[in-house]
Design an enzyme around this catalytic site. Structure first.
Site, PDB file in Angstrom:
ATOM      1  N   CYS A   1      12.504 -13.119   1.378  1.00 13.51           N
ATOM      2  CA  CYS A   1      11.829 -13.919   0.184  1.00 13.51           C
ATOM      3  C   CYS A   1      12.612 -13.358  -0.910  1.00 13.51           C
ATOM      4  CB  CYS A   1      10.578 -13.803   0.439  1.00 13.51           C
ATOM      5  SG  CYS A   1       9.672 -14.584  -0.764  1.00 13.51           S
TER       6      CYS A   1
ATOM      7  N   ASP B   1      10.569 -12.547  -3.363  1.00  8.48           N
ATOM      8  CA  ASP B   1       9.381 -11.864  -3.754  1.00  8.48           C
ATOM      9  C   ASP B   1       9.965 -10.311  -4.095  1.00  8.48           C
ATOM     10  OD1 ASP B   1       7.288  -9.821  -3.202  1.00  8.48           O
ATOM     11  OD2 ASP B   1       6.138 -11.874  -2.888  1.00  8.48           O
TER      12      ASP B   1
ATOM     13  N   ARG C   1       8.775  -7.472  -3.847  1.00  5.70           N
ATOM     14  CA  ARG C   1       8.132  -6.329  -3.214  1.00  5.70           C
ATOM     15  C   ARG C   1       9.044  -6.125  -1.951  1.00  5.70           C
ATOM     16  NH1 ARG C   1       2.515  -8.985  -3.339  1.00  5.70           N
ATOM     17  NH2 ARG C   1       3.721 -10.605  -2.796  1.00  5.70           N
TER      18      ARG C   1
ATOM     19  N   HIS D   1       7.351 -12.275   5.111  1.00  3.42           N
ATOM     20  CA  HIS D   1       6.656 -10.818   4.602  1.00  3.42           C
ATOM     21  C   HIS D   1       5.104 -11.419   4.264  1.00  3.42           C
ATOM     22  CE1 HIS D   1       6.254 -12.006   0.129  1.00  3.42           C
ATOM     23  NE2 HIS D   1       7.386 -12.576   0.769  1.00  3.42           N
TER      24      HIS D   1
ATOM     25  N   CYS E   1       2.815 -13.932   0.852  1.00  3.24           N
ATOM     26  CA  CYS E   1       4.001 -14.556   0.359  1.00  3.24           C
ATOM     27  C   CYS E   1       3.469 -15.767  -0.404  1.00  3.24           C
ATOM     28  CB  CYS E   1       4.786 -15.044   1.796  1.00  3.24           C
ATOM     29  SG  CYS E   1       6.107 -16.165   0.995  1.00  3.24           S
TER      30      CYS E   1
HETATM   31 ZN   LIG Z   1       7.536 -14.693  -0.122  1.00  2.00          ZN
END
Ligand SMILES: [Zn+2]
Length: 209
Positions: free
Chosen positions: A42, A44, A46, A103, A106
């Site tokens: 992703c 994302d 993190r 993850h 999300c």
């Molecule tokens: Zn995500």
């Protein structure tokens, strides 16, 4: 959180420390790359695969997008970023494994579950809505079992990995190589809250690594 000016300070540290320490490695890498593993993760902020797997430069070929999704093989004349990266990794770099890593927490999966962007114009949320609607079948299954609460979100986060792996197999170059034993598809899930990586087995079930 850092802005770009502060990131440049980080670059300064990288240039002085990491880059200098691995100078020979970078010199070697300037000749070409030969990663064995492709990772689809992703976007994302993190869940950076290089950080989670503590890799060195040149080790992993990475594609990141909203909710770590691979769309199915489609011949519609449109531009396909994931397909192009996949083609390059499989047919040119000849990676031996592709890992799809989902993850926790999300936002893309949350959007898929809540359909929060449905009906929005492209550029106003419509691209997100249409991207995550590839999870609609999985969403229906998840809601039938878990309702729409936190359990559903977690279940749908795991489903992103299974859906992406199923879609990977719609690309002819993938099952061909799986059958020949030269390519293996793997699933993983990184739980942000406790930093634990879960790995998917052949039955599609996840357990801590
Ligand atoms: Zn995500």
């Amino acid at each position: 959180m850092a802005d770009f000016t502060e990131l440049l300070a980080g670059y300064g540290r990288f240039r002085v420390h990491d880059w200098t320490r691995q100078r020979d490695r970078w010199a070697e890498l300037s000749e070409g790359q030969s990663p064995k593993v492709m990772i689809i993760a992703c976007s994302d902020s993190r869940v950076d695969p290089a950080q989670v797997f503590d890799t060195s430069p040149g080790e992993i070929f990475v594609v990141r997008n909203v909710a770590n999704l691979v769309p199915p093989f489609e011949l519609d004349g449109k531009r396909h970023g994931v397909s192009a990266a996949l083609e390059f990794a499989v047919t040119q770099l000849q990676v031996s494994e592709i890992v799809v890593m989902g993850h926790g927490s999300c936002g893309g999966v949350h959007a898929a579950l809540t359909q929060a962007f449905d009906g929005k114009a492209p550029g106003e949320g419509g691209f997100i809505a249409h991207w995550v609607d590839m999870l609609d079948d999985a969403r229906d299954r998840v809601i039938a079992t878990h309702g729409t609460g936190p359990d559903a979100l977690h279940a749908l986060e795991l489903e992103t990995v299974r859906v992406s792996i199923a879609n990977l197999r719609t690309f002819p170059c993938i099952p061909e190589r799986e059958a020949a034993g030269t390519l293996r598809l793997r699933g993983a899930y990184f739980a942000i809250a406790d930093g634990v990586l879960h790995v998917m087995d052949d039955d599609g079930e996840f357990a801590p690594a």
